[in-house]
Design a protein around this motif. Structure first.
Motif, PDB file in Angstrom:
ATOM      1  N   UNK A 138      -1.676   4.849  -7.536  1.00  0.00           N
ATOM      2  CA  UNK A 138      -1.184   4.667  -6.175  1.00  0.00           C
ATOM      3  C   UNK A 138      -1.925   3.452  -5.624  1.00  0.00           C
ATOM      4  N   UNK A 139      -1.180   2.446  -5.170  1.00  0.00           N
ATOM      5  CA  UNK A 139      -1.796   1.243  -4.628  1.00  0.00           C
ATOM      6  C   UNK A 139      -2.371   1.551  -3.245  1.00  0.00           C
ATOM      7  N   UNK A 140      -3.672   1.257  -3.081  1.00  0.00           N
ATOM      8  CA  UNK A 140      -4.353   1.516  -1.813  1.00  0.00           C
ATOM      9  C   UNK A 140      -4.370   0.290  -0.901  1.00  0.00           C
ATOM     10  N   UNK A 141      -3.986  -0.869  -1.412  1.00  0.00           N
ATOM     11  CA  UNK A 141      -4.052  -2.122  -0.655  1.00  0.00           C
ATOM     12  C   UNK A 141      -4.930  -3.095  -1.400  1.00  0.00           C
ATOM     13  N   UNK A 201       0.838  -1.207   0.000  1.00  0.00           N
ATOM     14  CA  UNK A 201       0.000   0.000   0.000  1.00  0.00           C
ATOM     15  C   UNK A 201       0.872   1.255   0.000  1.00  0.00           C
ATOM     16  N   UNK A 202       0.466   2.222  -0.806  1.00  0.00           N
ATOM     17  CA  UNK A 202       1.188   3.489  -0.893  1.00  0.00           C
ATOM     18  C   UNK A 202       2.194   3.556  -2.029  1.00  0.00           C
ATOM     19  N   UNK A 203       2.476   2.428  -2.660  1.00  0.00           N
ATOM     20  CA  UNK A 203       3.442   2.431  -3.758  1.00  0.00           C
ATOM     21  C   UNK A 203       2.846   3.148  -4.969  1.00  0.00           C
ATOM     22  N   UNK A 204       3.702   3.890  -5.680  1.00  0.00           N
ATOM     23  CA  UNK A 204       3.282   4.657  -6.854  1.00  0.00           C
ATOM     24  C   UNK A 204       3.834   3.966  -8.100  1.00  0.00           C
ATOM     25  N   UNK A 205       2.933   3.592  -9.012  1.00  0.00           N
ATOM     26  CA  UNK A 205       3.302   2.717 -10.118  1.00  0.00           C
ATOM     27  C   UNK A 205       2.785   3.216 -11.450  1.00  0.00           C
ATOM     28  N   UNK A 206       3.409   2.724 -12.508  1.00  0.00           N
ATOM     29  CA  UNK A 206       2.903   2.888 -13.875  1.00  0.00           C
ATOM     30  C   UNK A 206       2.572   1.486 -14.362  1.00  0.00           C
ATOM     31  N   UNK A 207       1.318   1.268 -14.745  1.00  0.00           N
ATOM     32  CA  UNK A 207       0.846  -0.035 -15.184  1.00  0.00           C
ATOM     33  C   UNK A 207       0.129   0.087 -16.519  1.00  0.00           C
TER      34      UNK A 207
END
Length: 190
Positions: free
Chosen positions: A163-166, A94-100
């Motif tokens: 942004x991954x929320x979980x 959680x909280x990681x910022x990604x490009x997908x």
């Protein structure tokens, strides 16, 4: 019945075991042991599903907490192995910022105007069915204000800055499933 059935099944099992040594009650006791065991196990499964549903409903909602601002350089591309780790335990990331990259599998009246199901991958795939990881994603306030998704519809292939929320649990044909839950900061239709 969750909880109550588990208790009643256990009591029935104990009483049947106590009656088993008596010759006159042996047939009824064996039937009681079998039926009480089945009832207790069925209730155990029901209780487990009930608890999973309660835990799944505690996933973060878009309205919780203050919005955090991210700079474009905060978002990183990842490899497929890293994405598999995220899919395995989304809450740990959680909280990681990604490009997908993804394929929008559901974006309709059921999901609402600001939330969608999207199959994602770490890189753009040659075909829609090669996007391996099922996920849920929302934008804006999660309900009605989501200008980032104005041009996105079901069956679109997209590049997402998220942004991954979980994890997010939802009911599917096979029961409840938990998938990564992303906040979409930017969406580009490919």
């Amino acid at each position: 019945m969750p909880f109550l059935g588990l208790g009643l099944g256990t009591v029935g099992l104990l009483l049947s075991i106590l009656a088993a040594p008596k010759q006159t009650l042996r047939g009824l006791a064996v039937a009681g042991i079998v039926l009480s065991t089945i009832a207790a196990l069925a209730s155990l499964v029901t209780t487990g599903l009930f608890l999973l549903a309660l835990l799944g409903s505690s996933a973060p909602t878009p309205d919780e907490g203050a919005a955090i601002s991210h700079a474009p350089e905060d978002f990183v591309e990842i490899d497929e192995r890293t994405l598999s780790g995220i899919a395995k335990d989304p809450d740990a990331h959680a909280g990681e910022t990604l490009i997908l990259y993804g394929y929008v599998t559901q974006f309709d009246a059921d999901t609402g105007p600001c939330k969608m199901r999207v199959s994602v991958s770490a890189e753009q795939q040659p075909s829609w069915y090669e996007y391996e990881h099922n996920s849920m994603a929302y934008s804006g306030d999660g309900n009605s204000e989501c200008s980032e998704l104005d041009d996105v519809v079901a069956d679109d292939e997209v590049k997402l800055t998220v942004v991954l929320q979980g994890g997010e649990s939802y009911n599917s044909l096979g029961g409840y499933t938990t998938v990564p839950y992303f906040e979409i900061i930017d969406a580009e239709v490919l």
